[in-house]
Write a protein that holds these residues in place. Structure first.
Motif, PDB file in Angstrom:
ATOM      1  N   VAL A   1      11.862 134.628   9.746  1.00 28.04           N
ATOM      2  CA  VAL A   1      13.267 134.358  10.082  1.00 28.04           C
ATOM      3  C   VAL A   1      14.061 134.118   8.786  1.00 28.04           C
ATOM      4  O   VAL A   1      15.134 134.698   8.591  1.00 28.04           O
TER       5      VAL A   1
ATOM      6  N   ARG B 237      15.594 128.146  17.072  1.00 27.06           N
ATOM      7  CA  ARG B 237      16.009 129.528  16.849  1.00 27.06           C
ATOM      8  C   ARG B 237      15.697 130.443  18.037  1.00 27.06           C
ATOM      9  O   ARG B 237      15.957 131.640  17.984  1.00 27.06           O
TER      10      ARG B 237
ATOM     11  N   VAL C 216       6.055 122.027  13.046  1.00 28.39           N
ATOM     12  CA  VAL C 216       6.748 123.303  12.807  1.00 28.39           C
ATOM     13  C   VAL C 216       7.301 123.937  14.077  1.00 28.39           C
ATOM     14  O   VAL C 216       8.353 124.567  14.039  1.00 28.39           O
TER      15      VAL C 216
ATOM     16  N   GLY D  44      -6.947 126.400  17.996  1.00 30.88           N
ATOM     17  CA  GLY D  44      -6.123 125.489  18.802  1.00 30.88           C
ATOM     18  C   GLY D  44      -4.731 125.292  18.244  1.00 30.88           C
ATOM     19  O   GLY D  44      -4.057 126.242  17.838  1.00 30.88           O
ATOM     20  N   GLN D  45      -4.308 124.024  18.221  1.00 31.36           N
ATOM     21  CA  GLN D  45      -2.942 123.702  17.849  1.00 31.36           C
ATOM     22  C   GLN D  45      -2.607 124.119  16.412  1.00 31.36           C
ATOM     23  O   GLN D  45      -1.503 124.586  16.140  1.00 31.36           O
TER      24      GLN D  45
ATOM     25  N   PHE E  72      -1.869 127.768  16.285  1.00 37.09           N
ATOM     26  CA  PHE E  72      -0.539 127.983  16.876  1.00 37.09           C
ATOM     27  C   PHE E  72       0.553 127.609  15.869  1.00 37.09           C
ATOM     28  O   PHE E  72       1.495 128.364  15.645  1.00 37.09           O
ATOM     29  N   HIS E  73       0.377 126.458  15.226  1.00 41.24           N
ATOM     30  CA  HIS E  73       1.379 126.015  14.247  1.00 41.24           C
ATOM     31  C   HIS E  73       1.461 126.959  13.044  1.00 41.24           C
ATOM     32  O   HIS E  73       2.555 127.230  12.539  1.00 41.24           O
TER      33      HIS E  73
ATOM     34  N   GLU F  93     -10.430 117.682  23.162  1.00 40.51           N
ATOM     35  CA  GLU F  93      -9.424 118.376  22.348  1.00 40.51           C
ATOM     36  C   GLU F  93      -8.070 118.371  23.041  1.00 40.51           C
ATOM     37  O   GLU F  93      -7.978 118.547  24.251  1.00 40.51           O
TER      38      GLU F  93
ATOM     39  N   TYR G 247      12.924 140.701  20.501  1.00 37.81           N
ATOM     40  CA  TYR G 247      13.166 140.185  21.850  1.00 37.81           C
ATOM     41  C   TYR G 247      13.628 141.299  22.792  1.00 37.81           C
ATOM     42  O   TYR G 247      14.476 142.118  22.446  1.00 37.81           O
TER      43      TYR G 247
ATOM     44  N   SER H  31       8.543 131.562  11.219  1.00 36.06           N
ATOM     45  CA  SER H  31       9.720 130.912  10.630  1.00 36.06           C
ATOM     46  C   SER H  31      10.031 131.507   9.259  1.00 36.06           C
ATOM     47  O   SER H  31      11.195 131.692   8.909  1.00 36.06           O
TER      48      SER H  31
ATOM     49  N   PRO I  65      -2.469 122.757  22.849  1.00 32.06           N
ATOM     50  CA  PRO I  65      -1.115 122.908  22.303  1.00 32.06           C
ATOM     51  C   PRO I  65      -0.064 122.990  23.401  1.00 32.06           C
ATOM     52  O   PRO I  65      -0.378 123.312  24.552  1.00 32.06           O
TER      53      PRO I  65
ATOM     54  N   VAL J 134       3.440 129.900  14.098  1.00 36.75           N
ATOM     55  CA  VAL J 134       4.868 129.556  14.145  1.00 36.75           C
ATOM     56  C   VAL J 134       5.434 129.505  12.721  1.00 36.75           C
ATOM     57  O   VAL J 134       6.538 129.997  12.464  1.00 36.75           O
ATOM     58  N   ALA J 135       4.661 128.929  11.795  1.00 38.17           N
ATOM     59  CA  ALA J 135       5.112 128.818  10.399  1.00 38.17           C
ATOM     60  C   ALA J 135       5.363 130.203   9.815  1.00 38.17           C
ATOM     61  O   ALA J 135       6.374 130.451   9.151  1.00 38.17           O
TER      62      ALA J 135
ATOM     63  N   ASP K 238      16.947 135.908  14.195  1.00 42.15           N
ATOM     64  CA  ASP K 238      16.013 135.015  14.905  1.00 42.15           C
ATOM     65  C   ASP K 238      14.834 135.746  15.553  1.00 42.15           C
ATOM     66  O   ASP K 238      13.706 135.281  15.494  1.00 42.15           O
ATOM     67  N   GLN K 239      15.121 136.853  16.240  1.00 34.75           N
ATOM     68  CA  GLN K 239      14.071 137.442  17.087  1.00 34.75           C
ATOM     69  C   GLN K 239      14.356 138.922  17.377  1.00 34.75           C
ATOM     70  O   GLN K 239      14.650 139.292  18.509  1.00 34.75           O
TER      71      GLN K 239
END
Lengths: 123, 335
Positions: free
Chosen positions: A43, B315, B308, A28-29, A32-33, B26, A114, A40, B29, A36-37, A110-111
């Motif tokens: 980056v 960005r 985060v 879940g979240q 996802f986090h 739950e 893309y 980052s 996200p 993302v970490a 950044d990306q």
């Protein structure tokens, strides 16, 4: 000067740790986090490698367009003002060329995967 | 968080005893001004799910000159959309104003795939994909056919209003992003004169369209940006490159061609689309997404949400910068 590892090595080791041991353990979240970490950190790694040369060329172009010499931040502020009050025409070739180059440099940090970055690079 | 879970459970059990069997609650996200929760329970030994949508409490505390749409209006419009044959989840319970859960509603859980990258890549959708663009065009025509007299409470926002709104949000960040200033200038010079008003979804794009590999398009989700405006706005938004998920050569959501989408829309709506307006709104759309990214980053900067992803999204602004430059300097119409 500090002993090794270098900052690049430290970041690379954390990216690998997140990729190999952390992300797939999470749901879940949090998953996802963690993802993302990891992105980052990638980056940051690219920024360490590219920031200096990117900023140097952006600064040179800004100096030419604005015919002044100041920090990048202040010159970008001035450029925005000039666009707003139409002192620079938005179809000006030098302006467009500068903005394309700067944006591509930003994206190289950044990306770089893309779609538009890749399409533009192919040109 | 656990507090919210027990509040959800208490609310539902009060409504119906079957919710005594809740197995899992739950938070999903994502979401900028709203939270989405999934609640799993069992009924006659069959596992079932429902969804709660409610305002994201962190944001409502913040001063906001453009406050999010009240969820109860979103809920009413979704009910109305159903009457006009738009696929939407059925509303189950509408929260009362004084509910401890805040403002929101419960709706049915619809099975399917909504994540944009999966929609453009997942093998199970391979056969459906070629027809999605025209189906999306027809569904959008149905949304736009919902009579505006039934939706009096909605904000009217035409091109000059949208331009002014996003200009003011951008100015409030005190950031100097020359490509954004250039884009605003371009939009001012190419302002679309279309004044026809209709009900817009406001966020009609790949990512908010739920698709089942077996049954096709199931639901149009996330109505929180709905308003009255120029129909071209919705038609261009789904084509913004940010929603093509890497499939840059398939302008409609990364799965379809413009011609299929526009033709299906024109056929059902009877409207004739204006290419200049579509281009205006695609530039506006790309810029809007860039500014939305800044806004989400601002939630991090101001300390309201220090996660985060709120930090990192700043960005992603450069993605919209390259899209804007490519759009503005491209004299030809896209395929």
């Amino acid at each position: 000067m500090n002993n090794p590892p270098s900052k690049e090595e430290l970041i690379t080791s954390i990216i690998k740790f997140l990729e190999d041991d952390v992300i797939h353990e999470l749901k879940g979240q949090k998953r996802f986090h963690a993802h993302v970490a990891k992105n980052s950190l990638s980056v940051i790694l690219r920024e360490i490698q590219l920031e200096e040369s990117n900023n140097k060329s952006e600064k040179e172009r800004l100096e030419k367009i604005l015919r002044t010499n100041d920090s990048i931040k202040k010159m970008n502020k001035l450029l925005c003002q000039n666009i707003d009050n139409e002192q620079i025409d938005i179809s000006d070739n030098h302006l467009i060329d500068h903005l394309f180059k700067t944006t591509m440099e930003k994206l190289s940090i950044d990306q770089p995967s893309y779609s538009s970055f890749l399409a533009e690079k192919e040109k | 968080m656990n507090d919210t879970k027990s509040q959800i459970k208490e609310y539902l059990i009060n409504k119906d005893n079957k919710f005594k069997s809740i197995l899992r609650i739950e938070k999903l996200p994502g979401g900028s001004s709203n939270e989405t929760w999934v609640i799993e329970y069992s009924e006659k030994k069959i596992q079932k799910k429902i969804i709660l949508r409610r305002h994201y409490l962190g944001i409502t505390n913040k001063q906001n000159s453009y406050p999010p749409l009240p969820l109860l209006i979103e809920c009413d419009v979704m009910k109305l959309a159903q009457k006009y044959e738009v696929p939407v989840p059925k509303i189950i319970y509408k929260l009362k104003n004084d509910s401890p859960l805040g403002e929101g509603f419960f709706m049915e859980f619809v099975e399917g795939i909504a994540l944009g990258n999966k929609i453009v890549e997942n093998n199970s959708l391979k056969e459906l994909r070629p027809n999605l663009a025209s189906q999306c065009g027809s569904i959008l025509a149905k949304i736009h056919s919902i009579p505006t007299s039934d939706t009096k409470k909605l904000t009217i926002s035409l091109a000059p209003d949208e331009l002014k709104k996003y200009q003011s949000i951008y100015r409030d960040f005190f950031l100097d992003i020359p490509v954004f200033n250039l884009s605003f200038k371009w939009l001012e010079k190419n302002l679309t004169q279309n004044k026809e008003l209709c009900l817009l979804h406001g966020d009609y794009r790949n990512g908010n369209i739920l698709i089942s590999p077996a049954k096709g398009i199931m639901s149009v989700l996330d109505w929180e940006l709905l308003h009255l405006g120029d129909p071209h706005e919705d038609l261009a938004w789904i084509c913004v490159n940010s929603w093509r998920f890497g499939k840059i050569d398939l302008p409609v959501g990364g799965f379809g061609k413009r011609i299929d989408f526009y033709n299906a829309y024109e056929k059902l709506s009877g409207r004739k689309l204006n290419k200049k307006s579509l281009k205006f709104w695609e530039v506006m759309g790309s810029l809007k997404w860039g500014i939305m990214c800044l806004k989400m980053y601002d939630a991090y900067r101001s300390g309201y949400d220090t996660s985060v992803d709120r930090a990192a999204i700043g960005r992603r602004v450069s993605e919209t910068e390259i899209d804007l430059l490519r759009l503005i300097t491209n004299e030809e119409d896209n395929e």
